[in-house]
Design a protein around this motif. Structure first.
Motif, PDB file in Angstrom:
ATOM      1  N   TYR A   1     -10.387  -7.484  17.107  1.00  0.00           N
ATOM      2  CA  TYR A   1      -9.571  -7.934  18.252  1.00  0.00           C
ATOM      3  C   TYR A   1      -8.036  -8.164  17.705  1.00  0.00           C
ATOM      4  O   TYR A   1      -7.689  -9.204  17.313  1.00  0.00           O
ATOM      5  N   VAL A   2      -6.944  -7.282  18.067  1.00  0.00           N
ATOM      6  CA  VAL A   2      -5.744  -7.356  17.477  1.00  0.00           C
ATOM      7  C   VAL A   2      -4.978  -8.346  18.179  1.00  0.00           C
ATOM      8  O   VAL A   2      -4.707  -8.186  19.473  1.00  0.00           O
ATOM      9  N   THR A   3      -4.300  -9.411  17.699  1.00  0.00           N
ATOM     10  CA  THR A   3      -3.575 -10.338  18.521  1.00  0.00           C
ATOM     11  C   THR A   3      -2.135 -10.176  18.148  1.00  0.00           C
ATOM     12  O   THR A   3      -1.282 -10.854  18.855  1.00  0.00           O
ATOM     13  N   ALA A   4      -1.623  -9.543  17.228  1.00  0.00           N
ATOM     14  CA  ALA A   4      -0.217  -9.388  16.673  1.00  0.00           C
ATOM     15  C   ALA A   4       0.163  -8.611  15.692  1.00  0.00           C
ATOM     16  O   ALA A   4      -0.760  -8.087  14.811  1.00  0.00           O
ATOM     17  N   ILE A   5       1.489  -8.031  15.696  1.00  0.00           N
ATOM     18  CA  ILE A   5       1.515  -7.079  14.715  1.00  0.00           C
ATOM     19  C   ILE A   5       3.031  -7.753  14.056  1.00  0.00           C
ATOM     20  O   ILE A   5       3.938  -8.057  14.809  1.00  0.00           O
ATOM     21  N   GLY A   6       3.136  -8.279  12.799  1.00  0.00           N
ATOM     22  CA  GLY A   6       3.970  -8.848  12.199  1.00  0.00           C
ATOM     23  C   GLY A   6       4.248 -10.215  12.834  1.00  0.00           C
ATOM     24  O   GLY A   6       3.474 -11.237  13.201  1.00  0.00           O
ATOM     25  N   ASP A   7       5.447 -10.451  13.520  1.00  0.00           N
ATOM     26  CA  ASP A   7       5.968 -11.646  14.176  1.00  0.00           C
ATOM     27  C   ASP A   7       5.918 -11.389  15.668  1.00  0.00           C
ATOM     28  O   ASP A   7       6.309 -12.181  16.342  1.00  0.00           O
ATOM     29  N   TYR A   8       5.285 -10.351  16.047  1.00  0.00           N
ATOM     30  CA  TYR A   8       5.345  -9.726  17.369  1.00  0.00           C
ATOM     31  C   TYR A   8       3.750 -10.135  17.991  1.00  0.00           C
ATOM     32  O   TYR A   8       2.838  -9.165  17.824  1.00  0.00           O
ATOM     33  N   SER A   9       3.552 -11.140  18.895  1.00  0.00           N
ATOM     34  CA  SER A   9       2.235 -11.491  19.504  1.00  0.00           C
ATOM     35  C   SER A   9       1.939 -10.280  20.254  1.00  0.00           C
ATOM     36  O   SER A   9       2.688  -9.682  21.135  1.00  0.00           O
ATOM     37  N   VAL A  10       0.639 -10.044  20.606  1.00  0.00           N
ATOM     38  CA  VAL A  10       0.214  -9.192  21.601  1.00  0.00           C
ATOM     39  C   VAL A  10      -0.340 -10.089  22.776  1.00  0.00           C
ATOM     40  O   VAL A  10      -1.397 -10.791  22.831  1.00  0.00           O
TER      41      VAL A  10
ATOM     42  N   ALA B   1       4.910  -3.764  20.967  1.00  0.00           N
ATOM     43  CA  ALA B   1       5.005  -4.468  19.789  1.00  0.00           C
ATOM     44  C   ALA B   1       5.238  -3.519  18.334  1.00  0.00           C
ATOM     45  O   ALA B   1       6.040  -3.515  17.534  1.00  0.00           O
ATOM     46  N   LEU B   2       4.530  -2.368  18.511  1.00  0.00           N
ATOM     47  CA  LEU B   2       4.946  -1.377  17.384  1.00  0.00           C
ATOM     48  C   LEU B   2       6.333  -0.644  17.349  1.00  0.00           C
ATOM     49  O   LEU B   2       6.649  -0.393  16.315  1.00  0.00           O
TER      50      LEU B   2
ATOM     51  N   ILE C   1       6.042  -1.547   6.135  1.00  0.00           N
ATOM     52  CA  ILE C   1       4.910  -2.498   5.880  1.00  0.00           C
ATOM     53  C   ILE C   1       5.012  -3.618   6.444  1.00  0.00           C
ATOM     54  O   ILE C   1       6.050  -4.646   6.665  1.00  0.00           O
ATOM     55  N   THR C   2       4.046  -4.047   7.086  1.00  0.00           N
ATOM     56  CA  THR C   2       4.069  -5.151   7.880  1.00  0.00           C
ATOM     57  C   THR C   2       2.629  -5.760   7.897  1.00  0.00           C
ATOM     58  O   THR C   2       1.644  -5.418   7.331  1.00  0.00           O
ATOM     59  N   THR C   3       2.394  -6.832   8.846  1.00  0.00           N
ATOM     60  CA  THR C   3       1.041  -7.445   8.688  1.00  0.00           C
ATOM     61  C   THR C   3       0.449  -7.191  10.147  1.00  0.00           C
ATOM     62  O   THR C   3       1.063  -7.083  11.156  1.00  0.00           O
ATOM     63  N   ILE C   4      -1.104  -7.213  10.150  1.00  0.00           N
ATOM     64  CA  ILE C   4      -1.591  -7.328  11.320  1.00  0.00           C
ATOM     65  C   ILE C   4      -2.483  -8.257  11.624  1.00  0.00           C
ATOM     66  O   ILE C   4      -3.269  -8.653  10.647  1.00  0.00           O
ATOM     67  N   SER C   5      -2.655  -9.124  12.502  1.00  0.00           N
ATOM     68  CA  SER C   5      -3.408 -10.193  13.032  1.00  0.00           C
ATOM     69  C   SER C   5      -4.421  -9.835  13.701  1.00  0.00           C
ATOM     70  O   SER C   5      -4.409  -8.992  14.659  1.00  0.00           O
ATOM     71  N   TYR C   6      -5.815 -10.275  13.567  1.00  0.00           N
ATOM     72  CA  TYR C   6      -6.738 -10.037  14.443  1.00  0.00           C
ATOM     73  C   TYR C   6      -7.851 -10.908  14.242  1.00  0.00           C
ATOM     74  O   TYR C   6      -8.033 -11.982  13.448  1.00  0.00           O
ATOM     75  N   VAL C   7      -9.161 -10.796  15.120  1.00  0.00           N
ATOM     76  CA  VAL C   7     -10.174 -11.828  15.141  1.00  0.00           C
ATOM     77  C   VAL C   7     -11.321 -10.971  14.851  1.00  0.00           C
ATOM     78  O   VAL C   7     -11.597  -9.738  15.474  1.00  0.00           O
TER      79      VAL C   7
END
Length: 263
Positions: free
Chosen positions: A58-67, A76-77, A85-91
């Motif tokens: 479950y993707v919640t953010a790309i870099g500093d941009y929250s979904v 966000a993309l 290169i960035t980070t992807i946050s997920y559950v």
């Protein structure tokens, strides 16, 4: 001025198929909010696959941009370029995770397709046999399919496939489509007041042919339970034959005595 191809090559591409989730579903899955992107498929050879993303993340953010309610994953993309290169946050399974991701280019996107014989097929359709307090998908079973072979029954409520929770039909599709024919599949169902897990190998729709067209010897089962000793010996002799010597055996050539339909 830049060409269309140049513009496309600069657009970032992650390589997932995803859905929004209903607030009720988000609550059942333990998500803090219902605005993320629930992955149903990760395309081969993409940034998402390289980053280790999986279906049901479950993707919640790309870099500093929250979904969130105001910003979708696609929006966000747009803050990035292909190759960044960035980070992807997920559950994943209740745990918050972060991975580095090198974004691909939308111009390199390919269509995911596969022949019918590589398309996994469980063989169920949705029913309306819901049980209060039980989350899952109630199903009926089509004859001579994977579901039928492994022992599923009409009225089963599918609650999990492998380790994935099944809340709705989207979850069913994602869990099945991310298998390959021949893979082992574990289907957890609610039946007659209790939960049970049924396992077997999933087949393709092409190979789930009607019983009057083929026999899959891997799924043939013989029970000695009600046989006389003489009958048991006869069956043992039959089973000792090399079945590979009968590759053209058709069901109309096969006779079973006593009639298995009457026990």
């Amino acid at each position: 001025n830049i060409t269309f191809a140049e513009a496309q090559s600069s657009k970032p591409y992650l390589g997932i198929t995803s859905n929004k989730v209903h607030p009720d579903k988000a609550e059942k899955l333990g998500f803090d909010q219902a605005y993320g992107s629930y992955i149903t498929k990760v395309s081969k050879g993409t940034a998402a696959e390289a980053a280790g993303l999986k279906p049901f993340d479950y993707v919640t953010a790309i870099g500093d941009y929250s979904v969130d309610e105001e910003t979708s994953l696609g929006h966000a993309l747009r803050n990035y370029q292909a190759g960044e290169i960035t980070t992807i946050s997920y559950v994943r399974e209740g745990q918050a995770m972060t991975s580095n991701v090198a974004l691909g280019s939308i111009s390199n996107r390919t269509q995911d397709s596969r022949p019918d014989e590589e398309d996994p097929f469980l063989g169920v359709h949705e029913s309306h046999n819901r049980v209060a307090g039980i989350d899952g998908v109630p199903v009926n079973v089509s004859s001579n399919t994977t579901a039928d072979y492994i022992g599923m029954e009409d009225g089963d409520i599918i609650t999990r496939i492998d380790n994935y929770p099944v809340i709705d039909w989207h979850d069913m599709t994602a869990a099945i489509d991310n298998r390959m024919p021949g893979d082992n599949i574990a289907v957890t169902v609610w039946r007659d007041g209790e939960e049970m897990t049924i396992e077997g190998r999933i087949k393709s729709e092409e190979h789930d042919a009607p019983i009057d067209r083929m026999i899959d010897m891997e799924y043939m089962e013989v029970s000695y339970e009600d046989m006389e000793e003489e009958e048991m010996e006869m069956v043992e002799e039959i089973l000792e034959e090399d079945i590979s010597e009968m590759p053209e055996l058709m069901v109309e050539d096969l006779k079973l005595f006593p009639n298995p339909n009457i026990g």
